[in-house]
Design a protein around this motif. Structure first.
Motif, PDB file in Angstrom:
ATOM      1  N   THR A   1     -47.106   2.404  24.788  1.00 26.79           N
ATOM      2  CA  THR A   1     -46.208   3.538  24.792  1.00 26.79           C
ATOM      3  C   THR A   1     -44.781   3.393  24.635  1.00 26.79           C
ATOM      4  O   THR A   1     -43.847   4.015  24.004  1.00 26.79           O
ATOM      5  N   ILE A   2     -44.308   2.071  24.835  1.00 27.33           N
ATOM      6  CA  ILE A   2     -42.764   1.893  24.701  1.00 27.33           C
ATOM      7  C   ILE A   2     -42.572   1.604  23.170  1.00 27.33           C
ATOM      8  O   ILE A   2     -41.593   2.579  22.697  1.00 27.33           O
ATOM      9  N   TRP A   3     -43.311   0.758  22.646  1.00 26.54           N
ATOM     10  CA  TRP A   3     -43.249   0.561  21.220  1.00 26.54           C
ATOM     11  C   TRP A   3     -43.426   1.910  20.103  1.00 26.54           C
ATOM     12  O   TRP A   3     -42.695   2.186  19.173  1.00 26.54           O
ATOM     13  N   ALA A   4     -44.448   2.568  20.548  1.00 24.27           N
ATOM     14  CA  ALA A   4     -44.811   3.912  19.802  1.00 24.27           C
ATOM     15  C   ALA A   4     -43.908   4.879  19.972  1.00 24.27           C
ATOM     16  O   ALA A   4     -43.415   5.776  19.091  1.00 24.27           O
ATOM     17  N   SER A   5     -43.193   4.991  21.283  1.00 26.84           N
ATOM     18  CA  SER A   5     -42.094   6.041  21.606  1.00 26.84           C
ATOM     19  C   SER A   5     -40.831   5.600  20.775  1.00 26.84           C
ATOM     20  O   SER A   5     -40.002   6.417  20.087  1.00 26.84           O
ATOM     21  N   ALA A   6     -40.664   4.509  20.779  1.00 33.05           N
ATOM     22  CA  ALA A   6     -39.584   3.769  19.802  1.00 33.05           C
ATOM     23  C   ALA A   6     -39.623   4.175  18.466  1.00 33.05           C
ATOM     24  O   ALA A   6     -38.928   4.671  17.605  1.00 33.05           O
ATOM     25  N   LEU A   7     -40.834   3.980  18.138  1.00 33.49           N
ATOM     26  CA  LEU A   7     -41.217   4.227  16.622  1.00 33.49           C
ATOM     27  C   LEU A   7     -41.202   5.683  16.201  1.00 33.49           C
ATOM     28  O   LEU A   7     -40.810   6.212  15.206  1.00 33.49           O
ATOM     29  N   VAL A   8     -41.661   6.587  17.074  1.00 35.38           N
ATOM     30  CA  VAL A   8     -41.200   7.910  17.085  1.00 35.38           C
ATOM     31  C   VAL A   8     -39.995   8.633  16.787  1.00 35.38           C
ATOM     32  O   VAL A   8     -39.414   9.467  16.108  1.00 35.38           O
ATOM     33  N   THR A   9     -39.223   7.678  17.748  1.00 37.13           N
ATOM     34  CA  THR A   9     -37.582   7.820  17.563  1.00 37.13           C
ATOM     35  C   THR A   9     -37.175   7.686  16.569  1.00 37.13           C
ATOM     36  O   THR A   9     -36.346   8.345  15.772  1.00 37.13           O
ATOM     37  N   ALA A  10     -37.367   6.482  16.043  1.00 38.09           N
ATOM     38  CA  ALA A  10     -36.927   5.980  14.741  1.00 38.09           C
ATOM     39  C   ALA A  10     -37.284   6.899  13.567  1.00 38.09           C
ATOM     40  O   ALA A  10     -36.558   7.082  12.451  1.00 38.09           O
ATOM     41  N   THR A  11     -38.653   7.280  13.361  1.00 41.23           N
ATOM     42  CA  THR A  11     -39.080   8.204  12.331  1.00 41.23           C
ATOM     43  C   THR A  11     -38.539   9.393  12.367  1.00 41.23           C
ATOM     44  O   THR A  11     -38.092   9.831  11.534  1.00 41.23           O
ATOM     45  N   THR A  12     -38.371  10.058  13.499  1.00 40.90           N
ATOM     46  CA  THR A  12     -37.519  11.241  13.783  1.00 40.90           C
ATOM     47  C   THR A  12     -36.177  11.220  13.087  1.00 40.90           C
ATOM     48  O   THR A  12     -35.828  12.109  12.616  1.00 40.90           O
ATOM     49  N   LEU A  13     -35.405  10.055  13.521  1.00 45.61           N
ATOM     50  CA  LEU A  13     -34.035  10.137  12.842  1.00 45.61           C
ATOM     51  C   LEU A  13     -34.132   9.910  11.470  1.00 45.61           C
ATOM     52  O   LEU A  13     -33.260  10.399  10.925  1.00 45.61           O
ATOM     53  N   ALA A  14     -34.896   9.110  11.064  1.00 42.56           N
ATOM     54  CA  ALA A  14     -35.088   9.052   9.619  1.00 42.56           C
ATOM     55  C   ALA A  14     -35.254  10.144   8.831  1.00 42.56           C
ATOM     56  O   ALA A  14     -34.679  10.467   7.727  1.00 42.56           O
ATOM     57  N   VAL A  15     -36.188  11.062   9.468  1.00 43.19           N
ATOM     58  CA  VAL A  15     -36.598  12.428   8.839  1.00 43.19           C
ATOM     59  C   VAL A  15     -35.525  13.212   8.936  1.00 43.19           C
ATOM     60  O   VAL A  15     -34.996  14.004   8.049  1.00 43.19           O
ATOM     61  N   CYS A  16     -34.752  13.330  10.167  1.00 47.47           N
ATOM     62  CA  CYS A  16     -33.522  14.495  10.545  1.00 47.47           C
ATOM     63  C   CYS A  16     -32.624  14.142   9.819  1.00 47.47           C
ATOM     64  O   CYS A  16     -31.537  15.184   9.708  1.00 47.47           O
ATOM     65  N   TYR A  17     -31.992  12.951   9.651  1.00 45.16           N
ATOM     66  CA  TYR A  17     -30.573  12.485   9.279  1.00 45.16           C
ATOM     67  C   TYR A  17     -30.095  13.276   8.080  1.00 45.16           C
ATOM     68  O   TYR A  17     -29.137  13.897   7.792  1.00 45.16           O
ATOM     69  N   PRO A  18     -31.298  13.197   6.866  1.00 43.61           N
ATOM     70  CA  PRO A  18     -30.659  13.928   5.568  1.00 43.61           C
ATOM     71  C   PRO A  18     -30.682  15.473   6.004  1.00 43.61           C
ATOM     72  O   PRO A  18     -29.827  16.119   5.386  1.00 43.61           O
TER      73      PRO A  18
END
Length: 294
Positions: free
Chosen positions: A77-94
């Motif tokens: 859950t820890i690493w998957a939540s971190a992956l969700v956060t990183a993926t969401t940041l990569a998608v949302c920044y542009p």
């Protein structure tokens, strides 16, 4: 506080402060105190409560470290939540940068409305929509087979990938708007000056935009991580036995196992994890609470 007193007067200001204090005490502090108290007590039948066995113990917390299955789910859950956060940041920044610095003022309201309207629908319904999209005979599999990417439909549900995709979509606005608010306050002349000095787009974003957007990035990452780590509906609908979330284990302790004390201990561990992530994010992005409040 001085501005609030000047605007509303001492009486109304006192009423507002009292209402806020009651709200925090009854809906935030008291439930957490009760959860902590439950977590340190053994699970006993009502007839034995208050007896010699009803003493404070750390046994409920030790269960996580002795149960290898639950520990593996917790770490996942820890690493998957971190992956969700990183993926969401990569998608949302542009997207956030385009809305804040590129889109015209005439198009901006329409673009924001297009982002917000889908989220007027309940989270469960939006998750069910992804259940249909990712189904074995769903439109995504049909499209991938038609394009020749897959020879036959693939099982996209029941694993971590489907859960992560669903979470990125469900919590995308919690990343977009903090980023937008931070980048929108950046003076475009700084970008133009960096471009005139010969900086490329990557260097402009790395040296100009990202440092200015650090408070927004911190807020977006904190909110997304906490929502992902505490999510129940998305992993329950899009996941399977091999992709269980820690919140599902907590739910099982409370409502299927009937062991509220053990469930409270697991819930408190998850709360401590989220608090630790908040402190780590503030330190990583070198921002304080005052910067985030802006």
């Amino acid at each position: 506080m001085t501005e609030v007193l000047r605007r509303y007067g001492p009486v109304l200001t006192g009423v507002i402060l009292l209402a806020v204090a009651l709200w925090l005490a009854l809906l935030v502090v008291l439930p957490q105190v009760m959860m902590v108290d439950f977590s340190f007590r053994p699970s006993l039948p009502p007839s034995r409560l208050g007896g010699p066995e009803d003493v404070y113990t750390v046994r409920n917390y030790a269960t996580l470290w002795t149960n290898q299955i639950h520990l593996a789910i917790f770490l996942k859950t820890i690493w998957a939540s971190a992956l969700v956060t990183a993926t969401t940041l990569a998608v949302c920044y542009p997207v956030a940068f385009y809305l804040a610095q590129v889109a015209s003022k005439r198009r901006l309201p329409l673009l924001i409305l297009m982002l917000v309207v889908p989220f007027w629908i309940n989270e469960l319904l939006r998750t069910f929509a992804w259940y249909i999209i990712l189904a074995f005979n769903g439109p995504l599999n049909v499209l991938l087979v038609a394009l020749g990417i897959f020879d036959e439909p693939q099982r996209l549900l029941g694993g971590d990938a489907g859960v992560i995709v669903g979470m990125v979509y469900v919590y995308i606005l919690f990343m977009v708007f903090p980023l937008y608010n931070a980048i929108e306050s950046l003076d475009r002349n700084q970008i133009e000056a960096a471009r005139d000095l010969g900086a490329g787009w990557i260097r402009i974003h790395w040296r100009v935009v990202l440092p200015h957007a650090k408070p927004g990035i911190a807020v977006g990452c904190i909110m997304t991580f906490m929502l992902a780590a505490g999510s129940y509906a998305v992993p329950a609908l899009l996941g399977g036995p091999q992709s269980r979330w820690f919140t599902e284990v907590i739910y099982n302790w409370f409502f299927e196992g009937g062991n509220w004390n053990q469930g409270a201990a697991y819930a408190f561990i998850l709360l401590v994890l989220c608090i630790g992530f908040i402190l780590a994010a503030l330190r990583l992005f070198r921002v304080g609470l005052a910067d985030i409040a802006k």
